[in-house]
Design a protein around this motif. Structure first.
Motif, PDB file in Angstrom:
ATOM      1  N   HIS A   8       0.830  -1.203   0.000  1.00  0.00           N
ATOM      2  CA  HIS A   8       0.000   0.000   0.000  1.00  0.00           C
ATOM      3  C   HIS A   8       0.870   1.261   0.000  1.00  0.00           C
ATOM      4  O   HIS A   8       0.570   2.238  -0.698  1.00  0.00           O
ATOM      5  CB  HIS A   8      -0.911  -0.008   1.233  1.00  0.00           C
ATOM      6  CG  HIS A   8      -1.825   1.175   1.314  1.00  0.00           C
ATOM      7  ND1 HIS A   8      -2.943   1.319   0.530  1.00  0.00           N
ATOM      8  CD2 HIS A   8      -1.763   2.294   2.092  1.00  0.00           C
ATOM      9  CE1 HIS A   8      -3.540   2.461   0.819  1.00  0.00           C
ATOM     10  NE2 HIS A   8      -2.840   3.071   1.767  1.00  0.00           N
ATOM     11  N   ALA A   9       1.973   1.243   0.774  1.00  0.00           N
ATOM     12  CA  ALA A   9       2.874   2.396   0.822  1.00  0.00           C
ATOM     13  C   ALA A   9       3.574   2.592  -0.516  1.00  0.00           C
ATOM     14  O   ALA A   9       3.750   3.725  -0.986  1.00  0.00           O
ATOM     15  CB  ALA A   9       3.901   2.210   1.940  1.00  0.00           C
ATOM     16  N   GLU A  10       3.997   1.497  -1.148  1.00  0.00           N
ATOM     17  CA  GLU A  10       4.652   1.613  -2.449  1.00  0.00           C
ATOM     18  C   GLU A  10       3.707   2.205  -3.485  1.00  0.00           C
ATOM     19  O   GLU A  10       4.100   3.044  -4.305  1.00  0.00           O
ATOM     20  CB  GLU A  10       5.146   0.240  -2.911  1.00  0.00           C
ATOM     21  CG  GLU A  10       6.330  -0.292  -2.100  1.00  0.00           C
ATOM     22  CD  GLU A  10       6.765  -1.666  -2.575  1.00  0.00           C
ATOM     23  OE1 GLU A  10       6.108  -2.208  -3.474  1.00  0.00           O
ATOM     24  OE2 GLU A  10       7.761  -2.190  -2.039  1.00  0.00           O
ATOM     25  N   THR A  11       2.466   1.777  -3.476  1.00  0.00           N
ATOM     26  CA  THR A  11       1.485   2.323  -4.413  1.00  0.00           C
ATOM     27  C   THR A  11       1.285   3.820  -4.193  1.00  0.00           C
ATOM     28  O   THR A  11       1.141   4.592  -5.150  1.00  0.00           O
ATOM     29  CB  THR A  11       0.140   1.594  -4.256  1.00  0.00           C
ATOM     30  OG1 THR A  11       0.345   0.191  -4.458  1.00  0.00           O
ATOM     31  CG2 THR A  11      -0.880   2.114  -5.263  1.00  0.00           C
ATOM     32  N   ALA A  12       1.301   4.247  -2.932  1.00  0.00           N
ATOM     33  CA  ALA A  12       1.117   5.666  -2.619  1.00  0.00           C
ATOM     34  C   ALA A  12       2.402   6.469  -2.780  1.00  0.00           C
ATOM     35  O   ALA A  12       2.384   7.697  -2.649  1.00  0.00           O
ATOM     36  CB  ALA A  12       0.591   5.819  -1.188  1.00  0.00           C
ATOM     37  N   GLY A  13       3.535   5.782  -3.038  1.00  0.00           N
ATOM     38  CA  GLY A  13       4.807   6.496  -3.185  1.00  0.00           C
ATOM     39  C   GLY A  13       5.343   7.019  -1.870  1.00  0.00           C
ATOM     40  O   GLY A  13       5.969   8.077  -1.817  1.00  0.00           O
ATOM     41  N   VAL A  14       5.131   6.265  -0.773  1.00  0.00           N
ATOM     42  CA  VAL A  14       5.546   6.695   0.563  1.00  0.00           C
ATOM     43  C   VAL A  14       6.536   5.677   1.119  1.00  0.00           C
ATOM     44  O   VAL A  14       6.325   4.471   1.002  1.00  0.00           O
ATOM     45  CB  VAL A  14       4.334   6.832   1.509  1.00  0.00           C
ATOM     46  CG1 VAL A  14       4.790   7.209   2.917  1.00  0.00           C
ATOM     47  CG2 VAL A  14       3.349   7.859   0.971  1.00  0.00           C
ATOM     48  N   ARG A  15       7.629   6.194   1.721  1.00  0.00           N
ATOM     49  CA  ARG A  15       8.608   5.319   2.367  1.00  0.00           C
ATOM     50  C   ARG A  15       8.286   5.195   3.857  1.00  0.00           C
ATOM     51  O   ARG A  15       7.994   6.188   4.519  1.00  0.00           O
ATOM     52  CB  ARG A  15      10.017   5.865   2.214  1.00  0.00           C
ATOM     53  CG  ARG A  15      10.572   5.759   0.784  1.00  0.00           C
ATOM     54  CD  ARG A  15      12.026   6.178   0.767  1.00  0.00           C
ATOM     55  NE  ARG A  15      12.182   7.544   1.231  1.00  0.00           N
ATOM     56  CZ  ARG A  15      13.227   8.000   1.913  1.00  0.00           C
ATOM     57  NH1 ARG A  15      14.210   7.173   2.242  1.00  0.00           N
ATOM     58  NH2 ARG A  15      13.314   9.252   2.265  1.00  0.00           N
ATOM     59  N   VAL A  16       8.375   3.961   4.364  1.00  0.00           N
ATOM     60  CA  VAL A  16       8.146   3.699   5.791  1.00  0.00           C
ATOM     61  C   VAL A  16       9.474   3.266   6.397  1.00  0.00           C
ATOM     62  O   VAL A  16      10.046   2.247   6.003  1.00  0.00           O
ATOM     63  CB  VAL A  16       7.071   2.618   6.008  1.00  0.00           C
ATOM     64  CG1 VAL A  16       6.886   2.363   7.501  1.00  0.00           C
ATOM     65  CG2 VAL A  16       5.754   3.057   5.380  1.00  0.00           C
ATOM     66  N   LEU A  17       9.985   4.065   7.360  1.00  0.00           N
ATOM     67  CA  LEU A  17      11.258   3.788   8.023  1.00  0.00           C
ATOM     68  C   LEU A  17      11.000   3.416   9.473  1.00  0.00           C
ATOM     69  O   LEU A  17      10.191   4.057  10.155  1.00  0.00           O
ATOM     70  CB  LEU A  17      12.176   5.016   7.964  1.00  0.00           C
ATOM     71  CG  LEU A  17      12.431   5.612   6.569  1.00  0.00           C
ATOM     72  CD1 LEU A  17      13.287   6.864   6.679  1.00  0.00           C
ATOM     73  CD2 LEU A  17      13.099   4.578   5.671  1.00  0.00           C
ATOM     74  N   THR A  18      11.689   2.362   9.936  1.00  0.00           N
ATOM     75  CA  THR A  18      11.538   1.898  11.322  1.00  0.00           C
ATOM     76  C   THR A  18      12.862   2.037  12.047  1.00  0.00           C
ATOM     77  O   THR A  18      13.894   1.573  11.564  1.00  0.00           O
ATOM     78  CB  THR A  18      11.072   0.432  11.355  1.00  0.00           C
ATOM     79  OG1 THR A  18       9.857   0.319  10.620  1.00  0.00           O
ATOM     80  CG2 THR A  18      10.841  -0.018  12.789  1.00  0.00           C
ATOM     81  N   GLN A  19      12.850   2.695  13.200  1.00  0.00           N
ATOM     82  CA  GLN A  19      14.035   2.880  14.031  1.00  0.00           C
ATOM     83  C   GLN A  19      13.708   2.394  15.442  1.00  0.00           C
ATOM     84  O   GLN A  19      12.761   2.896  16.056  1.00  0.00           O
ATOM     85  CB  GLN A  19      14.446   4.353  14.063  1.00  0.00           C
ATOM     86  CG  GLN A  19      14.745   4.935  12.696  1.00  0.00           C
ATOM     87  CD  GLN A  19      14.965   6.436  12.747  1.00  0.00           C
ATOM     88  OE1 GLN A  19      14.872   7.042  13.811  1.00  0.00           O
ATOM     89  NE2 GLN A  19      15.271   7.031  11.605  1.00  0.00           N
ATOM     90  N   ALA A  20      14.482   1.438  15.917  1.00  0.00           N
ATOM     91  CA  ALA A  20      14.188   0.839  17.229  1.00  0.00           C
ATOM     92  C   ALA A  20      15.403   0.940  18.132  1.00  0.00           C
ATOM     93  O   ALA A  20      16.538   0.737  17.702  1.00  0.00           O
ATOM     94  CB  ALA A  20      13.764  -0.619  17.057  1.00  0.00           C
TER      95      ALA A  20
END
Length: 563
Positions: free
Chosen positions: A428-440
């Motif tokens: 869904h994020a790729e289709t919207a052109g959005v990057r999701v970054l996770t920092q833990a």
């Protein structure tokens, strides 16, 4: 009971004590300061400051003029001086300098024999000056005083002109006569030095600028030597007349009367201000409580900085109003959820059954259309299936908000839950052109929670963040230990939170997104509340929004239960 920091009685005592202390202190300071000013060391120090001020001013000016002269002497134009019969170019240049810098009465260039080759004053050309034949060292400025026929003194600066083709060789000297007004402006009387006589004299004691000391002198100060080139040192003297010494004594009498009147007036003003500061918060609190009693609207109590009993009463009343407002809000929210529960139960019974029939019929039609080759019919049947699924999801969300499922808590890895939600929404994020970054943060403590419900909450927050972003947007998820719990912060670069939605963002049916019904964040709030956690929303530092969900660890949950 905690005693107030300052009581009304202590304020009154402080006022009386401050009034007496200020009066006493003012009188003591007057006697001390004016007595000290009468002493000769004080006057001497004052004159020394004056001398130092003028000395620094004169030295700074001479340093600037010397740097100018050194700079001009090293210009390539000075090469013309090697040919002693060519002086027009250099003379024109020197005349231009004199015009541009009005501090110079005359600027002349001399050869090694002391004959003037070029000058801003044509009458000077060809005249020999024995002093100009003495060639100094490079980067050295000579300062001398020259006496005119009328008895006035002129200050002359001299710099060597180096040969640009031969190192350590001089072809002449450049001499500049400073205007008398330059030094007259240095020692001119100033407002801060009023009444002080200042005089600048050369090494022979001749006055360059200023005036002699008055005959009746109370104090006299002479500066340290001002070393100027190879000539004798200059000195600055300052003197103060006795009339200025007696002036503070006469002023003391007048000032004592003036200060006494001012202290009395100040006491009256302070008393008025103190009484106003005591009665104002009481009056404001009375008016506010009267309005609350008559209208039933829990308005904010006017803030006060007072630390006495009135301030404590105002803050306690504001706390009570805040608690009542929060309780009313919760009561309204509970009523909404109860109504939503009843509606959801009816919808689940009345809507889901016909929705299922419609969906089955649509699927049957879709298969028949596929066999008959009717592509348009297949597409329309697919639309019916999608919309029935969406309506079913809305009913499910309403049931989740109104009647959340019982939590089955167990040790849960928050990082794994977040990564699972991010993986689910990856396409869904790729289709919207959005990057999701996770920092833990490593390591992150386990929480005692229902993993599926926490997953649903994170999923809803991530989905909202992705939908809020435009193409090339970024959603950043940070996971860390925080205050006996785990904090999950989801930051997006979207359009931010509208101001009108900030106060009821987590209430049901609150949304600005096209096609949304506003139940996602309400579900998140119910899940977090069921886990004794918190969820907040705020605007990002550089746009977008920040949602922060905090869930307690097992230790925090036990602590909260013990409370």
């Amino acid at each position: 009971m905690i005693r107030p920091t300052r009581s009304i009685r202590s304020k009154l005592l402080a006022f009386v004590g401050a009034l007496i202390a200020c009066s006493t202190l003012a009188s003591a300071l007057l006697v001390y300061n004016y007595s000290r000013d009468l002493l000769e060391p004080r006057l001497t120090a004052q004159l020394a400051d004056t001398v130092a001020y003028f000395k620094a001013d004169i030295e700074g000016s001479l340093r600037v003029h010397g740097q100018n002269l050194n700079t001009w002497a090293r210009l390539g134009l000075m090469r013309e001086l090697v040919v002693t019969d060519i002086d027009k170019t250099v003379s024109a240049f020197l005349l231009q300098l004199q015009t541009d810098y009005d501090s110079y009465a005359e600027i002349s260039a001399y050869g090694r024999d002391g004959v003037c080759i070029a000058s801003s004053s044509p009458a000077r050309i060809g005249i020999r000056d024995p002093r100009a034949a003495v060639i100094g060292t490079a980067n050295h400025i000579d300062v001398e005083t020259v006496s005119a026929d009328d008895g006035t003194l002129s200050v002359v600066l001299a710099a060597t002109i180096p040969d640009p083709d031969q190192e350590r060789t001089q072809i002449g000297s450049l001499r500049a006569v400073l205007h008398p007004r330059v030094f007259a402006s240095f020692v001119a009387p100033r407002s801060e030095h009023r009444g002080i006589s200042v005089r600048l004299a050369d090494g022979g004691g001749h006055t360059i600028a200023g005036r002699l000391a008055p005959p009746d002198v109370a104090a006299f100060v002479e500066s340290a030597a001002i070393e100027l080139g190879s000539g004798p040192a200059w000195r600055i003297t300052a003197a103060m007349p006795r009339e200025m010494v007696a002036a503070p004594i006469r002023a003391l009498r007048n000032r004592v009367f003036a200060i006494g009147a001012a202290v009395t007036l100040l006491g009256l003003v302070l008393a008025a201000l103190l009484s106003a500061s005591l009665t104002r918060p009481i009056n404001e609190l009375t008016l506010t409580t009267s309005r609350i009693a008559s209208t039933g609207v829990l308005e904010a109590i006017p803030a006060t900085l007072s630390t006495d009993e009135v301030g404590d009463l105002t803050r306690s009343f504001q706390t009570m109003v805040d608690n009542l407002s929060a309780a009313r809000e919760k009561l309204v929210q509970s009523a909404k959820l109860a109504l939503l529960g009843e509606m959801s139960a009816g919808l689940a019974h009345e809507v889901r059954t016909p929705l299922g029939i419609v969906r089955n019929a649509a699927q049957l039609l879709q298969r028949r259309m596929q066999r008959s080759g009717d592509k348009e019919g297949v597409e329309f049947a697919g639309f019916i299936c999608e919309e029935t699924d969406r309506l079913n999801a809305v009913v499910t969300d309403m049931l989740d908000v109104a009647r959340p499922a019982a939590t089955e808590k167990s040790p849960t890895d928050t990082i794994a839950v977040v990564e699972r939600a991010a993986a689910f929404l990856e396409s869904h994020a790729e289709t919207a052109g959005v990057r999701v970054l996770t920092q833990a943060e490593s390591p992150v403590a386990e929480i005692i929670a229902d993993g599926n419900q926490v997953y649903q909450a994170v999923l809803n927050l991530l989905l909202n963040a992705i939908q809020a972003c435009r193409r090339d947007g970024v959603v950043t998820v940070r996971i860390r230990n925080h205050q006996d719990g785990v904090e999950v912060q989801i930051r997006d670069t979207g359009c931010g939170i509208p101001e009108e939605l900030c106060d009821h963002l987590f209430a049901p049916f609150t949304t600005r997104r096209d096609g949304g019904i506003g139940l996602g964040l309400a579900i998140v709030a119910r899940i977090v509340e069921a886990h004794s956690g918190t969820v907040t929303a705020a605007a990002g530092d550089h746009g977008g929004s920040v949602f922060t969900m905090w869930l307690p660890t097992g230790k925090a949950s036990e602590h909260g239960a013990a409370k």
